[in-house]
Enzyme design. Structure first.
Site, PDB file in Angstrom:
ATOM      1  N   SER A  79       0.872  -1.216   0.141  1.00 41.91           N
ATOM      2  CA  SER A  79      -0.106  -0.023  -0.030  1.00 41.91           C
ATOM      3  C   SER A  79       0.923   1.194   0.099  1.00 41.91           C
ATOM      4  O   SER A  79       1.578   1.577  -0.845  1.00 41.91           O
ATOM      5  CB  SER A  79      -0.922  -0.276   1.144  1.00 41.91           C
ATOM      6  OG  SER A  79      -1.912   0.951   1.030  1.00 41.91           O
TER       7      SER A  79
ATOM      8  N   ASP B  62      -9.662  -5.377  -4.143  1.00 45.70           N
ATOM      9  CA  ASP B  62      -9.123  -4.467  -3.564  1.00 45.70           C
ATOM     10  C   ASP B  62     -10.094  -3.238  -3.198  1.00 45.70           C
ATOM     11  O   ASP B  62     -10.197  -2.439  -4.193  1.00 45.70           O
ATOM     12  CB  ASP B  62      -7.960  -3.908  -4.033  1.00 45.70           C
ATOM     13  CG  ASP B  62      -6.965  -3.081  -3.075  1.00 45.70           C
ATOM     14  OD1 ASP B  62      -7.689  -2.301  -2.115  1.00 45.70           O
ATOM     15  OD2 ASP B  62      -5.758  -3.242  -2.844  1.00 45.70           O
TER      16      ASP B  62
ATOM     17  N   HIS C 115      -7.563  -5.684   0.242  1.00 42.16           N
ATOM     18  CA  HIS C 115      -6.384  -4.767   0.157  1.00 42.16           C
ATOM     19  C   HIS C 115      -5.385  -5.507   1.149  1.00 42.16           C
ATOM     20  O   HIS C 115      -4.326  -5.044   0.913  1.00 42.16           O
ATOM     21  CB  HIS C 115      -6.830  -3.435   0.801  1.00 42.16           C
ATOM     22  CG  HIS C 115      -5.520  -2.313   0.505  1.00 42.16           C
ATOM     23  ND1 HIS C 115      -5.046  -2.080  -0.404  1.00 42.16           N
ATOM     24  CD2 HIS C 115      -5.068  -1.710   1.550  1.00 42.16           C
ATOM     25  CE1 HIS C 115      -4.286  -1.112  -0.348  1.00 42.16           C
ATOM     26  NE2 HIS C 115      -4.014  -0.968   0.936  1.00 42.16           N
TER      27      HIS C 115
END
Length: 378
Positions: free
Chosen positions: A226, A313, A353
């Site tokens: 991320s 995601d 995610h």
């Protein structure tokens, strides 16, 4: 221009006024119900409260927040890094065993004047027999030839976040690799200073240099998740002229740029359709302190690259990973094709995610990638 503290706390003052008013009204309604059982129509007072709630909500969401983001760098940094937000029950970071990690050492590395970062070294499964007490002796720490993953976590929380710890376990147990996980400045038990893009990259450089004194760069695989993907790409750009580069870069759930991520992030749901969203929110967030422009930097990543992204995601769209991969293929065309790889995970597996570590295929994907980089490490 930095904002004054009164601007930052204006929202909280409004919320406190609303809370008090709600409490008073709740008491009045309860008292009224105790004295009558008749169905009554809404009073002018209750209608006034409803209008006040709506007005305050609209004012805070569509006036106070956008103007705060536009005028105040501190607000932008908080919105991007979320370093004050905890993802789970707070753990004692000096005791990795509380997170279920075996033989893991906690220590600190100085990364700037009066700045240090908290670090965990999780050894590979094959080294556990050499542990003394709860840690691997430093003389034995990196003597083997196993791969080393330098993990760069995303925003919010600490190195003890649940999904992060589960990935450390997977890499150390099923891939038989070392994991070096650390909290950037402003996160966890690292020095409490305001994080910036440059600061996070500087921390990464120092932890990497610490590793280079103990192991060859050819064993070091940088893994960003991320926000950590932005840190990783910026870090490799910084090393682009260095003769000592890591073995590879792995990007899990990457974004193209913070500006693009802001347009799709769930936290922007009330703002993204505003006429001046780009001007007031997206573009300011993309400034030099928080921009993380990976798509323009990916050409500077000259080591093998692996991108992992789940179709479902909900924070960073799958398309970001694909676009970054496609740009990398073009920008890195001088490199062999196998050095730029993309692995997508079907949405039916519900990995989202943070949970790609749950894929039963991940250990083999990583082992195959390591073998393509250096067969001696598998």
């Amino acid at each position: 221009m930095e904002c004054h503290s009164s601007n930052i706390f204006f929202v909280f003052q409004l919320c406190d006024m609303l809370r008090k008013r709600q409490t008073n009204t709740t008491d009045e309604v309860a008292e009224a119900k105790s004295t009558t059982t008749e169905q009554t129509k809404p009073t002018s007072k209750s209608r006034s409260l409803l209008f006040t709630i709506i007005f305050l909500f609209v004012f805070i969401v569509y006036v106070v927040i956008p103007l705060s983001v536009y005028t105040c760098p501190a607000v932008r940094r908080h919105a991007v890094f979320l370093n004050y937000v905890s993802l789970s029950r707070q753990k004692n970071l000096s005791l990795p065993s509380e997170s279920g990690l075996k033989c893991t050492k906690n220590f600190y590395i100085k990364t700037g004047e009066d700045i240090k970062v908290g670090v965990w070294h999780v050894p590979p499964q094959s080294a556990l027999s050499k542990c003394k007490g709860d840690v691997l002796p430093e003389t034995e720490a990196f003597k083997d030839l196993r791969p080393i993953f330098l993990y760069l976590h995303g925003n919010a929380g600490t190195r003890a976040g649940g999904h992060r710890v589960e990935l450390y376990k997977l890499l150390s147990e099923k891939v038989d690799a070392h994991v070096m996980a650390f909290d950037y400045r402003g996160f966890g038990d690292s020095t409490n200073v305001s994080p910036t893009e440059g600061g996070l990259v500087e921390d990464t450089v120092h932890v990497y240099n610490w590793l280079l004194k103990r192991a060859n760069a050819s064993r070091i695989f940088v893994w960003g998740h991320s926000l950590g993907t932005g840190v990783g790409v910026a870090f490799l750009e910084k090393l682009s002229k260095s003769p000592v580069k890591p073995a590879s870069l792995i990007l899990e759930a990457p974004f193209t740029r913070i500006i693009d991520a802001a347009r799709h992030h769930p936290l922007s749901i009330f703002h993204r359709y505003m006429p001046f969203f780009d001007t007031l929110i997206a573009q300011p967030i993309g400034d030099k302190e928080t921009g993380f422009n990976s798509i323009d930097r990916i050409n500077e990543v000259q080591c093998p690259l692996l991108i992992l992204h789940a179709e479902d995601d909900g924070f960073v769209p799958f398309d970001h990973g694909k676009r970054l991969y496609e740009e990398a293929v073009v920008a890195r065309k001088s490199l062999p094709p196998h050095q730029t790889q993309f692995v997508g995970f079907d949405g039916k597996y519900d990995l989202g995610h943070k949970n790609i570590y749950l894929s039963p295929d991940l250990p083999n994907i990583i082992k195959t990638f390591i073998k393509s980089v250096d067969p001696t490490l598998v």
